[in-house]
Write a protein that holds these residues in place. Structure first.
Motif, PDB file in Angstrom:
ATOM      1  N   PRO A  40       0.812  -1.224   0.000  1.00 13.77           N
ATOM      2  CA  PRO A  40       0.000   0.000   0.000  1.00 13.77           C
ATOM      3  C   PRO A  40       0.845   1.273   0.000  1.00 13.77           C
ATOM      4  N   ALA A  41       1.978   1.258   0.699  1.00 11.39           N
ATOM      5  CA  ALA A  41       2.837   2.443   0.733  1.00 11.39           C
ATOM      6  C   ALA A  41       3.396   2.752  -0.656  1.00 11.39           C
ATOM      7  N   THR A  42       3.729   1.716  -1.415  1.00 12.39           N
ATOM      8  CA  THR A  42       4.229   1.920  -2.778  1.00 12.39           C
ATOM      9  C   THR A  42       3.133   2.494  -3.669  1.00 12.39           C
ATOM     10  N   VAL A  43       1.926   1.961  -3.529  1.00 15.72           N
ATOM     11  CA  VAL A  43       0.797   2.455  -4.324  1.00 15.72           C
ATOM     12  C   VAL A  43       0.551   3.932  -4.039  1.00 15.72           C
ATOM     13  N   ALA A  44       0.525   4.293  -2.748  1.00 14.03           N
ATOM     14  CA  ALA A  44       0.185   5.662  -2.371  1.00 14.03           C
ATOM     15  C   ALA A  44       1.320   6.648  -2.664  1.00 14.03           C
ATOM     16  N   LEU A  45       2.530   6.306  -2.257  1.00 12.14           N
ATOM     17  CA  LEU A  45       3.621   7.278  -2.298  1.00 12.14           C
ATOM     18  C   LEU A  45       4.367   7.311  -3.626  1.00 12.14           C
ATOM     19  N   ARG A  46       4.426   6.195  -4.334  1.00  9.37           N
ATOM     20  CA  ARG A  46       5.146   6.176  -5.611  1.00  9.37           C
ATOM     21  C   ARG A  46       4.226   6.332  -6.811  1.00  9.37           C
ATOM     22  N   TYR A  47       3.091   5.643  -6.781  1.00  5.67           N
ATOM     23  CA  TYR A  47       2.235   5.614  -7.965  1.00  5.67           C
ATOM     24  C   TYR A  47       1.184   6.724  -7.973  1.00  5.67           C
ATOM     25  N   ASN A  48       0.429   6.854  -6.884  1.00  3.78           N
ATOM     26  CA  ASN A  48      -0.726   7.756  -6.898  1.00  3.78           C
ATOM     27  C   ASN A  48      -0.425   9.163  -6.406  1.00  3.78           C
ATOM     28  N   SER A  49       0.788   9.387  -5.919  1.00  4.62           N
ATOM     29  CA  SER A  49       1.135  10.730  -5.450  1.00  4.62           C
ATOM     30  C   SER A  49       1.114  11.740  -6.598  1.00  4.62           C
ATOM     31  N   LYS A  50       1.381  11.277  -7.824  1.00  5.01           N
ATOM     32  CA  LYS A  50       1.340  12.194  -8.974  1.00  5.01           C
ATOM     33  C   LYS A  50      -0.070  12.718  -9.201  1.00  5.01           C
ATOM     34  N   MET A  51      -1.057  11.837  -9.067  1.00  5.87           N
ATOM     35  CA  MET A  51      -2.446  12.279  -9.213  1.00  5.87           C
ATOM     36  C   MET A  51      -2.788  13.296  -8.138  1.00  5.87           C
ATOM     37  N   ALA A  52      -2.371  13.032  -6.903  1.00  2.00           N
ATOM     38  CA  ALA A  52      -2.670  13.949  -5.802  1.00  2.00           C
ATOM     39  C   ALA A  52      -2.024  15.311  -6.028  1.00  2.00           C
ATOM     40  N   LEU A  53      -0.765  15.318  -6.420  1.00  2.00           N
ATOM     41  CA  LEU A  53      -0.062  16.585  -6.637  1.00  2.00           C
ATOM     42  C   LEU A  53      -0.670  17.368  -7.801  1.00  2.00           C
ATOM     43  N   LEU A  54      -1.000  16.675  -8.878  1.00  2.00           N
ATOM     44  CA  LEU A  54      -1.573  17.360 -10.038  1.00  2.00           C
ATOM     45  C   LEU A  54      -2.947  17.942  -9.697  1.00  2.00           C
ATOM     46  N   MET A  55      -3.758  17.181  -8.951  1.00  2.00           N
ATOM     47  CA  MET A  55      -5.081  17.684  -8.586  1.00  2.00           C
ATOM     48  C   MET A  55      -5.007  18.761  -7.506  1.00  2.00           C
ATOM     49  N   LEU A  56      -3.899  18.832  -6.777  1.00  2.00           N
ATOM     50  CA  LEU A  56      -3.694  19.957  -5.877  1.00  2.00           C
ATOM     51  C   LEU A  56      -3.515  21.254  -6.659  1.00  2.00           C
ATOM     52  N   LEU A  57      -3.094  21.133  -7.908  1.00  2.00           N
ATOM     53  CA  LEU A  57      -2.965  22.304  -8.779  1.00  2.00           C
ATOM     54  C   LEU A  57      -4.264  22.590  -9.532  1.00  2.00           C
ATOM     55  N   ILE A  58      -4.880  21.522 -10.060  1.00  2.00           N
ATOM     56  CA  ILE A  58      -6.065  21.682 -10.905  1.00  2.00           C
ATOM     57  C   ILE A  58      -7.333  21.880 -10.074  1.00  2.00           C
ATOM     58  N   GLY A  59      -7.475  21.093  -8.985  1.00  2.00           N
ATOM     59  CA  GLY A  59      -8.701  21.104  -8.196  1.00  2.00           C
ATOM     60  C   GLY A  59      -9.078  22.477  -7.662  1.00  2.00           C
ATOM     61  N   PRO A  60      -8.181  23.171  -6.954  1.00  2.00           N
ATOM     62  CA  PRO A  60      -8.537  24.498  -6.447  1.00  2.00           C
ATOM     63  C   PRO A  60      -8.916  25.487  -7.552  1.00  2.00           C
ATOM     64  N   ALA A  61      -8.250  25.367  -8.704  1.00  2.00           N
ATOM     65  CA  ALA A  61      -8.574  26.258  -9.826  1.00  2.00           C
ATOM     66  C   ALA A  61     -10.005  26.020 -10.310  1.00  2.00           C
ATOM     67  N   LEU A  62     -10.403  24.747 -10.396  1.00  2.00           N
ATOM     68  CA  LEU A  62     -11.760  24.434 -10.858  1.00  2.00           C
ATOM     69  C   LEU A  62     -12.800  24.856  -9.833  1.00  2.00           C
ATOM     70  N   ILE A  63     -12.521  24.603  -8.542  1.00  2.34           N
ATOM     71  CA  ILE A  63     -13.442  25.012  -7.476  1.00  2.34           C
ATOM     72  C   ILE A  63     -13.619  26.529  -7.500  1.00  2.34           C
ATOM     73  N   ASN A  64     -12.514  27.241  -7.679  1.00  4.02           N
ATOM     74  CA  ASN A  64     -12.543  28.695  -7.743  1.00  4.02           C
ATOM     75  C   ASN A  64     -13.291  29.194  -8.968  1.00  4.02           C
ATOM     76  N   LEU A  65     -13.095  28.506 -10.090  1.00  2.00           N
ATOM     77  CA  LEU A  65     -13.703  28.925 -11.355  1.00  2.00           C
ATOM     78  C   LEU A  65     -15.210  28.715 -11.328  1.00  2.00           C
ATOM     79  N   MET A  66     -15.668  27.620 -10.690  1.00  2.00           N
ATOM     80  CA  MET A  66     -17.079  27.273 -10.731  1.00  2.00           C
ATOM     81  C   MET A  66     -17.902  27.946  -9.649  1.00  2.00           C
ATOM     82  N   HIS A  67     -17.284  28.786  -8.849  1.00  2.00           N
ATOM     83  CA  HIS A  67     -18.049  29.486  -7.823  1.00  2.00           C
ATOM     84  C   HIS A  67     -18.968  30.520  -8.474  1.00  2.00           C
TER      85      HIS A  67
END
Length: 457
Positions: A430-457
């Protein structure tokens, strides 16, 4: 082999139930203590219970969606569809001449294949929740797809599910906690789903070519016999239905799911209930009956499915007390010093643009999940202690913000069921899945997600 798989699944289930039981035991006393120490008004307790009662009714209805899905042979249709081969087309004279459309098709095929698999996985998740991951992996076992690719596939599909599904009690609970309804929220959830799918494609595009299989995905062919599979719910009648025109059957499944979502939205807009989750539960219950009648299900077929429904409902026994107790704890947080601490922290964030304020809270939730703090505790506290107006968000936008905090933290935490199930499916820790594989999705959505939330207000 089957023994190992069963023991592994059983061990995961026991660990999850134990963890939820511990969290429940902690949450209820903590809620009770805060009520006594900080003299929480009785009205606040009643309001928290009213929200939880809607979730109880909702969870009682949701497992029924799996009944027509299994009886209708849709899972078998998915297996047959994925097992089909796409022949290579040659020029009419037998040469290997490649036209421009064919050349472009070869370039885009890894991405269209990924989107197709993610879409199928999302469909399966609507019906089977996290249990869809090991089922999909059994279909993909013979493909030898890279583990990073598989983890990205499951991360993309399940993250999308966590922001758009009307069939999940947790999602409904957070939407209610934000003071919204699914009818008002649905458009934002669909927009975030599109952003997550786009993020998955971007990660795939930036990955090494070895992670982008361009050939058709070939699965082992489904068995021709009609013997039942206890894990997939497969039997002779569903298998026969699923193997006949599998593409049509999948479109039919998608149509039913979309219809339920649309009807839930329409009902929520036309009928204003004090607890909107009750309305969604009512729509699902009525639609499942209609769906079963369309399939022409007789009592004999339904008899076996009732047992499956009871087993699925029993699976919520461990999670439901945790969901309710954490909701109570979150509601009572408003009257504790923790609320003041969160408010004080937000006062500093108010000096930042809204994009960075949202991003900072999402990142904080992810960091806490890395330290072993379950997202439910953090998000429940945020939902109760933070006024959406402080972030400049309306209730639907605040609901999207809470769910975004959840799925970003889910992707980087090795302690949550998602990482454990994906790790078991693809043969990784599980640590490999979270920290090596899926961390890229988390980091990218930390950039995209707030922008979309802000845009759709």
């Amino acid at each position: 082999m089957h023994r190992t798989t069963f023991l592994g699944s059983y061990s995961i289930t026991v660990i999850i139930i134990f963890a939820l039981a511990v969290l429940t035991e902690v949450s209820f006393p903590a809620a009770g203590t805060s009520q006594l120490v900080w003299k929480v008004p009785l009205g606040a307790l009643v309001k928290a219970f009213n929200k939880s009662s809607g979730i109880i009714a909702f969870i009682a209805v949701v497992p029924s969606v799996a009944i027509p899905s299994r009886i209708g042979g849709y899972m078998e249709a998915m297996e047959t569809f994925l097992s089909s081969d796409t022949p290579n087309r040659k020029a009419g004279n037998g040469t290997s001449q490649v036209s421009l459309p064919t050349y472009l098709g070869r370039i885009t095929k890894p991405f269209t294949s990924f989107l197709a698999l993610a879409g199928l996985q999302l469909l399966m998740t609507f019906v089977l929740n996290i249990g869809s991951i090991p089922i999909m992996q059994r279909l993909l076992d013979k493909t030898r797809l890279p583990k990073r690719y598989l983890s990205l596939l499951y991360s993309t599909a399940y993250s999308s599910y966590m922001v758009v599904s009307p069939f999940d009690g947790l999602i409904q609970a957070l939407i209610l906690a934000a003071g919204s309804s699914y009818a008002a929220y649905a458009g934002r959830g669909l927009a975030m789903t599109g952003a997550i799918m786009t993020a998955g494609l971007l990660i795939l595009a930036l990955s090494p070519h070895s992670m982008r299989p361009g050939q058709a995905v070939h699965m082992h062919q489904p068995s021709e016999g009609g013997q039942a599979d206890p894990e997939s719910g497969k039997g002779s009648i569903p298998a026969a239905l699923g193997k006949a025109r599998p593409g049509y059957r999948l479109m039919e499944l998608a149509a039913h799911i979309v219809a339920m979502i649309v009807l839930a939205v329409i009902f929520g807009r036309l009928v204003q209930l004090r607890n909107p989750a009750m309305g969604t539960a009512f729509v699902i219950m009525v639609y499942v009956v209609f769906w079963l009648r369309l399939l022409g299900v007789d009592r004999k077929q339904l008899g076996g499915s009732v047992r499956e429904y009871a087993l699925a409902l029993g699976g919520f026994r461990a999670f439901l007390p945790f969901l309710i107790s954490a909701s109570f704890l979150g509601a009572l947080t408003t009257y504790t010093p923790l609320s003041e601490a969160i408010g004080s922290a937000l006062m500093h964030l108010e000096k930042l643009p809204r994009y960075f304020s949202i991003q900072a809270i999402m990142a904080g939730t992810a960091l806490l999940s890395l330290g072993g703090v379950h997202m439910m505790i953090t998000v429940a506290a945020i939902s109760s202690a933070v006024d959406p107006a402080m972030l400049g968000l309306d209730p639907p936008g605040f609901a999207l913000f809470l769910l975004s905090c959840w799925f970003v933290a889910m992707n980087v935490s090795p302690f949550v069921p998602f990482s454990t199930v994906v790790g078991e499916a693809i043969g990784e820790k599980p640590a490999t899945v979270a920290l090596r594989y899926n961390s890229k999705m988390a980091l990218l959505m930390l950039l995209i997600g707030p922008a979309l939330i802000n845009l759709m207000h």
